[in-house]
Enzyme design. Sequence first.
Site, PDB file in Angstrom:
ATOM      1  N   GLY A   1      41.881  45.492  45.736  1.00 40.16           N
ATOM      2  CA  GLY A   1      42.081  46.554  44.762  1.00 40.16           C
ATOM      3  C   GLY A   1      43.339  47.370  45.030  1.00 40.16           C
ATOM      4  O   GLY A   1      44.231  46.928  45.749  1.00 40.16           O
ATOM      5  N   ALA A   2      43.391  48.577  44.410  1.00 36.68           N
ATOM      6  CA  ALA A   2      44.627  49.379  44.394  1.00 36.68           C
ATOM      7  C   ALA A   2      45.764  48.453  43.949  1.00 36.68           C
ATOM      8  O   ALA A   2      46.777  48.284  44.622  1.00 36.68           O
ATOM      9  CB  ALA A   2      44.915  50.018  45.750  1.00 36.68           C
ATOM     10  N   LEU A   3      45.537  47.867  42.796  1.00 35.40           N
ATOM     11  CA  LEU A   3      46.390  46.762  42.331  1.00 35.40           C
ATOM     12  C   LEU A   3      47.802  47.227  41.993  1.00 35.40           C
ATOM     13  O   LEU A   3      48.012  48.345  41.530  1.00 35.40           O
ATOM     14  CB  LEU A   3      45.759  46.098  41.103  1.00 35.40           C
ATOM     15  CG  LEU A   3      44.360  45.512  41.329  1.00 35.40           C
ATOM     16  CD1 LEU A   3      43.845  44.870  40.038  1.00 35.40           C
ATOM     17  CD2 LEU A   3      44.348  44.497  42.463  1.00 35.40           C
ATOM     18  N   HIS A   4      48.749  46.356  42.263  1.00 38.03           N
ATOM     19  CA  HIS A   4      50.154  46.615  41.951  1.00 38.03           C
ATOM     20  C   HIS A   4      50.739  45.326  41.358  1.00 38.03           C
ATOM     21  O   HIS A   4      50.037  44.316  41.200  1.00 38.03           O
ATOM     22  CB  HIS A   4      50.912  47.067  43.202  1.00 38.03           C
ATOM     23  CG  HIS A   4      50.706  46.184  44.392  1.00 38.03           C
ATOM     24  ND1 HIS A   4      51.165  44.886  44.453  1.00 38.03           N
ATOM     25  CD2 HIS A   4      50.046  46.400  45.564  1.00 38.03           C
ATOM     26  CE1 HIS A   4      50.831  44.360  45.606  1.00 38.03           C
ATOM     27  NE2 HIS A   4      50.136  45.246  46.309  1.00 38.03           N
TER      28      HIS A   4
ATOM     29  N   GLY B   1      52.509  43.059  42.561  1.00 38.33           N
ATOM     30  CA  GLY B   1      52.342  41.861  43.399  1.00 38.33           C
ATOM     31  C   GLY B   1      51.046  41.146  43.056  1.00 38.33           C
ATOM     32  O   GLY B   1      51.017  39.924  42.846  1.00 38.33           O
ATOM     33  N   HIS B   2      49.952  41.924  42.970  1.00 42.64           N
ATOM     34  CA  HIS B   2      48.667  41.336  42.571  1.00 42.64           C
ATOM     35  C   HIS B   2      48.757  40.762  41.149  1.00 42.64           C
ATOM     36  O   HIS B   2      48.239  39.686  40.859  1.00 42.64           O
ATOM     37  CB  HIS B   2      47.563  42.398  42.563  1.00 42.64           C
ATOM     38  CG  HIS B   2      47.266  43.011  43.902  1.00 42.64           C
ATOM     39  ND1 HIS B   2      47.485  44.343  44.172  1.00 42.64           N
ATOM     40  CD2 HIS B   2      46.742  42.489  45.031  1.00 42.64           C
ATOM     41  CE1 HIS B   2      47.110  44.607  45.417  1.00 42.64           C
ATOM     42  NE2 HIS B   2      46.657  43.503  45.967  1.00 42.64           N
TER      43      HIS B   2
ATOM     44  N   GLN C   1      37.191  43.105  57.852  1.00 41.55           N
ATOM     45  CA  GLN C   1      38.533  42.651  58.226  1.00 41.55           C
ATOM     46  C   GLN C   1      39.409  43.796  58.721  1.00 41.55           C
ATOM     47  O   GLN C   1      40.574  43.599  59.056  1.00 41.55           O
ATOM     48  CB  GLN C   1      39.214  41.879  57.092  1.00 41.55           C
ATOM     49  CG  GLN C   1      39.738  42.732  55.943  1.00 41.55           C
ATOM     50  CD  GLN C   1      40.341  41.866  54.860  1.00 41.55           C
ATOM     51  OE1 GLN C   1      39.657  41.113  54.178  1.00 41.55           O
ATOM     52  NE2 GLN C   1      41.659  41.969  54.666  1.00 41.55           N
TER      53      GLN C   1
HETATM   54  P1  AMP Z   1      45.199  42.570  49.162  1.00 36.88           P
HETATM   55  O1  AMP Z   1      44.626  43.324  48.015  1.00 36.88           O
HETATM   56  O2  AMP Z   1      46.249  43.336  49.924  1.00 36.88           O
HETATM   57  O3  AMP Z   1      44.145  41.946  50.040  1.00 36.88           O
HETATM   58  O4  AMP Z   1      46.014  41.358  48.524  1.00 36.88           O
HETATM   59  C1  AMP Z   1      45.398  40.446  47.652  1.00 36.88           C
HETATM   60  C2  AMP Z   1      46.339  39.296  47.425  1.00 36.88           C
HETATM   61  O5  AMP Z   1      47.558  39.768  46.859  1.00 36.88           O
HETATM   62  C3  AMP Z   1      46.722  38.567  48.729  1.00 36.88           C
HETATM   63  O6  AMP Z   1      46.793  37.173  48.480  1.00 36.88           O
HETATM   64  C4  AMP Z   1      48.086  39.138  49.021  1.00 36.88           C
HETATM   65  O7  AMP Z   1      48.900  38.268  49.796  1.00 36.88           O
HETATM   66  C5  AMP Z   1      48.632  39.310  47.619  1.00 36.88           C
HETATM   67  N1  AMP Z   1      49.720  40.281  47.629  1.00 36.88           N
HETATM   68  C6  AMP Z   1      49.678  41.549  48.099  1.00 36.88           C
HETATM   69  N2  AMP Z   1      50.884  42.139  47.979  1.00 36.88           N
HETATM   70  C7  AMP Z   1      51.708  41.199  47.433  1.00 36.88           C
HETATM   71  C8  AMP Z   1      53.095  41.182  47.070  1.00 36.88           C
HETATM   72  N3  AMP Z   1      53.878  42.239  47.252  1.00 36.88           N
HETATM   73  N4  AMP Z   1      53.584  40.041  46.552  1.00 36.88           N
HETATM   74  C9  AMP Z   1      52.812  38.952  46.365  1.00 36.88           C
HETATM   75  N5  AMP Z   1      51.499  38.910  46.683  1.00 36.88           N
HETATM   76  C10 AMP Z   1      50.960  40.023  47.211  1.00 36.88           C
END
Ligand code: AMP
Length: 280
Positions: A31-34, A36-37, A61
Amino acid sequence: MRIFNQINDLQSVLQAERKRTRSIGFVPTMGALHEGHLELMRRAKAENELLVASVFVNPIQFNNSIDLEKYPRNLQDDIRLLESVACDVLFNPSVEEMYPEPVTTQYSFGSLEEVMEGAFRPGHFNGVAVVVHKLFEIVQPDKAYFGEKDFQQLAIIRELVRQYSLPVDIVACPTIREADGLAMSSRNQRLLPAERVIAPKIYQILKKGASLRNVLSPKEMRIWVRTQLEKIDGCMIDYVEVADDIELQPIEHWNQSTGARLFVALFLGQVRLIDNIRIF
Ligand code: AMP
């Protein structure tokens, strides 16, 4: 977008969908999506008939309770963003729903989990493997999408899939960055304004460091990058590593592997950031 909190409800809907759709794409997140997500979501949506996303801040984790407590959570914003990319299904379970009993499963990833994030965050990758394995069993996706931002996590998940012969294709997606080069991360929200201003230096230093491949040995590159990063105000380095891009083991000579990456983990004030780039 349909939203599910219960495993059973999600499973019965996906069972019916599986008969209708050719493929299910899955993007697990905390969550806290941006952006990248959202790039992972767009790719998964384009390559599959049904897009399933999960938002679950996975407590097992986190090796640091303050990091878990301070992890940003904005479900309403996440729902709005997921709808903007036409996500079909959101799975947003509670901790009790995911872990009704204490988790005792132990995975073994050998040398892959002994370096970098594995060395600095004990138990982290076991927690990642537990949640991803469980999510894969619940969702049974055809393809699952992960970011190269977490390059070692990607390698761990590929290894998980290999060890358990899980019927899912893992798709790696490039790191999405802010206009100033800072790798997008949910944790960036926690940077103080002054920290946010200097944070792009991390990527600038990585890029410059990687470009010195013809004049520096891997060891000299580590030292050069470390020395530059130490000049950033409030920066506390966990590691700077030059490693091959498959086993993620440190290399001493460039001809030791067919591909190499430069990895860094550091604290900027209270916030732990990681980044990595391809050297060749
Ligand atoms: P998280 O919510 O941080 O667990 O990330 C979820 C997924 O989004 C994971 O596969 C991350 O590698 C991917 N992710 C997070 N930040 C980025 C980013 N800046 N660019 C590409 N993928 C991302």
